[in-house]
Design an enzyme around this catalytic site. Structure first.
Site, short mmCIF file in Angstrom:
data_model
loop_
_atom_site.label_atom_id
_atom_site.label_comp_id
_atom_site.label_asym_id
_atom_site.label_seq_id
_atom_site.Cartn_x
_atom_site.Cartn_y
_atom_site.Cartn_z
N HIS A 24 76.43 56.39 37.00
CA HIS A 24 75.23 55.92 36.29
C HIS A 24 74.03 56.77 36.71
O HIS A 24 73.26 57.22 35.85
CB HIS A 24 75.00 54.45 36.58
CG HIS A 24 73.89 53.84 35.80
ND1 HIS A 24 73.88 53.82 34.42
CD2 HIS A 24 72.74 53.23 36.20
CE1 HIS A 24 72.78 53.22 34.00
NE2 HIS A 24 72.07 52.86 35.06
N CYS A 49 71.03 48.91 29.77
CA CYS A 49 71.63 50.24 29.95
C CYS A 49 73.15 50.20 30.10
O CYS A 49 73.79 51.26 30.18
CB CYS A 49 71.01 50.92 31.15
SG CYS A 49 69.21 51.02 31.03
N GLU A 80 74.36 52.60 43.93
CA GLU A 80 75.63 52.93 43.28
C GLU A 80 76.59 53.56 44.28
O GLU A 80 77.80 53.30 44.25
CB GLU A 80 75.42 53.86 42.09
CG GLU A 80 76.72 54.15 41.34
CD GLU A 80 76.54 55.00 40.10
OE1 GLU A 80 77.52 55.14 39.33
OE2 GLU A 80 75.43 55.55 39.90
N PHE A 124 69.33 46.58 33.39
CA PHE A 124 68.40 45.49 33.70
C PHE A 124 69.04 44.15 33.33
O PHE A 124 69.73 44.02 32.32
CB PHE A 124 67.11 45.64 32.91
CG PHE A 124 66.16 46.68 33.46
CD1 PHE A 124 66.46 47.41 34.58
CD2 PHE A 124 64.93 46.90 32.83
CE1 PHE A 124 65.57 48.37 35.08
CE2 PHE A 124 64.04 47.84 33.32
CZ PHE A 124 64.35 48.58 34.44
N HIS A 182 67.86 59.44 30.18
CA HIS A 182 68.53 58.14 30.13
C HIS A 182 68.37 57.55 28.73
O HIS A 182 67.27 57.16 28.34
CB HIS A 182 67.90 57.22 31.18
CG HIS A 182 68.65 55.96 31.43
ND1 HIS A 182 69.62 55.47 30.58
CD2 HIS A 182 68.58 55.07 32.47
CE1 HIS A 182 70.10 54.34 31.07
NE2 HIS A 182 69.48 54.09 32.21
N LYS A 208 72.90 62.39 33.39
CA LYS A 208 71.52 62.06 33.00
C LYS A 208 70.55 63.13 33.46
O LYS A 208 69.42 63.21 32.97
CB LYS A 208 71.12 60.70 33.54
CG LYS A 208 71.79 59.51 32.86
CD LYS A 208 71.27 58.19 33.42
CE LYS A 208 71.99 57.00 32.79
NZ LYS A 208 73.39 56.90 33.26
#
Length: 413
Positions: free
Chosen positions: A302, A162, A313, A399, A339, A334
């Site tokens: 994010h 991502c 975050e 990830f 996403h 998002k």
């Protein structure tokens, strides 16, 4: 690094719209691009999640049929966004050896791969399409853009989950600084709304399961957030040095002022709860921009809408901005798009470019009851940014512990 790198063209195909302008207008209007998936495979496989941020306009509606047929959907989205961005930049005439492509995807051509597997099992090897491998390759979107525009400086691919397309923009910044090209088409695409990915993400308890209310499922920072929402599409930015842009009389949206890329080396799916890698990425982006935390006027977070990720975050933001983190206008886009995995960073960078250009932070929809443990300045309405120069950061974390951040400055000639 001393060259000023500017954005002269933008393009997008997203759950909110088939173009960059349509996506931006829908974002400001507080629309949601998330809806129920109508495909019969949802019921066939009894998927626990039946919705996603599907592209508002499918690329097959835009591309000529012979072109689309030879491309995986991830490449189709890439070409649609890149063509729009290049046209928006004025379709600059440039020697092919001075035009480059920095593109990204998180998963690549999953539809081509698994469709071929189904064909092999059901009909045998002779029926598998000859172009299956060129269509499923992660570098296929970059190659498609390169071949369409005869971009021969380079055609590079990032696959960092991502964080992928934010990293591709950071790479493009460095490649232009190094003089490897005069213009770079940068961005990312993803087309992974597939039974396998939905089933896998569901198994790891990562997806929201609000099947009865898809449009409100992605709810970053809300107390009852229960996971992220899959999305698809692409976004592209045309980047070039300020000198090159001014010489050809190009319009300029904003400046890509710097980028930061780091790794957590912590866990394959979870990010570092202390936010060390994310903190370093933000600080690197600001350092490359010649800026300080107090200069930042907007953050595109994010913010995936997962219970743990949003808090982690916030911890990282505190590590960079201290108490001022609660005063900077934050957008979690998002909530509206879902996403887009490898394409999400490019779309959010595009939104950040338009935010500093128009001096407005886009709204975060579905925020009804903000988590008191994340006291950021998040608004459900567009937030006007203060007068004066603007500096935004756009965060992406993926990830594998991948972190990528770009710093985007308003442009005043």
């Amino acid at each position: 690094m001393s060259k000023k790198i500017v954005v002269t063209g933008i393009g997008a195909s997203s759950p909110l719209g088939g173009t960059a302008s349509d996506s931006w207008e829908a974002l400001l209007a507080g629309e949601s691009g998330v809806r129920t998936i109508e495909a019969d495979w949802v019921e066939k496989y009894d998927l626990p999640v039946s919705f996603a941020g599907q592209a508002r306009v499918q690329p097959t509606e835009v591309l000529d049929r012979p072109v689309a047929k030879r491309l995986d959907p991830s490449s189709q989205f890439a070409l649609v966004a890149a063509k729009e961005a290049f046209a928006d930049a004025g379709s600059p005439e440039i020697p092919s050896e001075r035009l480059g492509v920095d593109w990204a995807t998180g998963i690549g051509g999953i539809w081509s791969l698994l469709d071929a597997w189904d064909t092999l099992r059901e009909k045998g090897p002779r029926r598998v399409m000859p172009l299956t491998v060129p269509m499923l390759m992660p570098n296929a979107p970059s190659a498609a853009i390169s071949m369409h525009f005869t971009a021969r400086a380079f055609a590079r691919t990032v696959a960092s989950a991502c964080a992928s397309s934010t990293e591709s923009i950071a790479n493009a910044y460095e490649h232009l600084q190094l003089g490897l090209a005069d213009i770079v088409i940068a961005g990312g695409s993803e087309a992974a709304i597939h039974p396998v990915t939905l089933a896998s993400f569901s198994s790891m308890q990562a997806l929201s399961r609000r099947n009865d209310s898809p449009e409100t499922a992605s709810r970053p920072y809300n107390t009852d957030r229960d996971g992220f929402v899959m999305g698809e599409g692409a976004a592209a930015l045309v980047l070039e040095t300020e000198e090159h842009a001014l010489a050809r009389g190009a319009k300029i949206y904003a400046e890509i002022a710097g980028g930061g890329v780091t790794a957590d080396s912590y866990h394959i799916t979870a990010n570092d709860p202390e936010g060390h890698g994310a903190i370093r990425a933000m600080k690197l982006a600001l350092s490359q921009a010649g800026a300080h935390p107090e200069d930042v006027t907007h953050i595109n977070a994010h913010a995936t809408s997962t219970p743990v990720g949003d808090i982690n975050e916030y911890t990282a933001l505190l590590g960079v901005f201290g108490d001022r983190a609660r005063e900077i206008p934050v957008s979690a886009t998002k909530a509206a798009t879902g996403h887009l995995l490898g394409g999400t960073g490019a779309l959010e960078a595009l939104f950040s470019v338009l935010a500093v250009h128009h001096r407005v932070a886009p709204p975060t929809i579905n925020l009804v009851d903000q988590d008191p443990e994340i006291p950021l300045q998040v608004s459900s309405e567009p937030q006007p940014l203060a007068d004066g120069p603007q500096l935004a950061i756009s965060n992406s974390f993926g990830f594998g512990g991948h972190n990528a951040v770009v710093a985007i400055r308003s442009y005043d000639a």
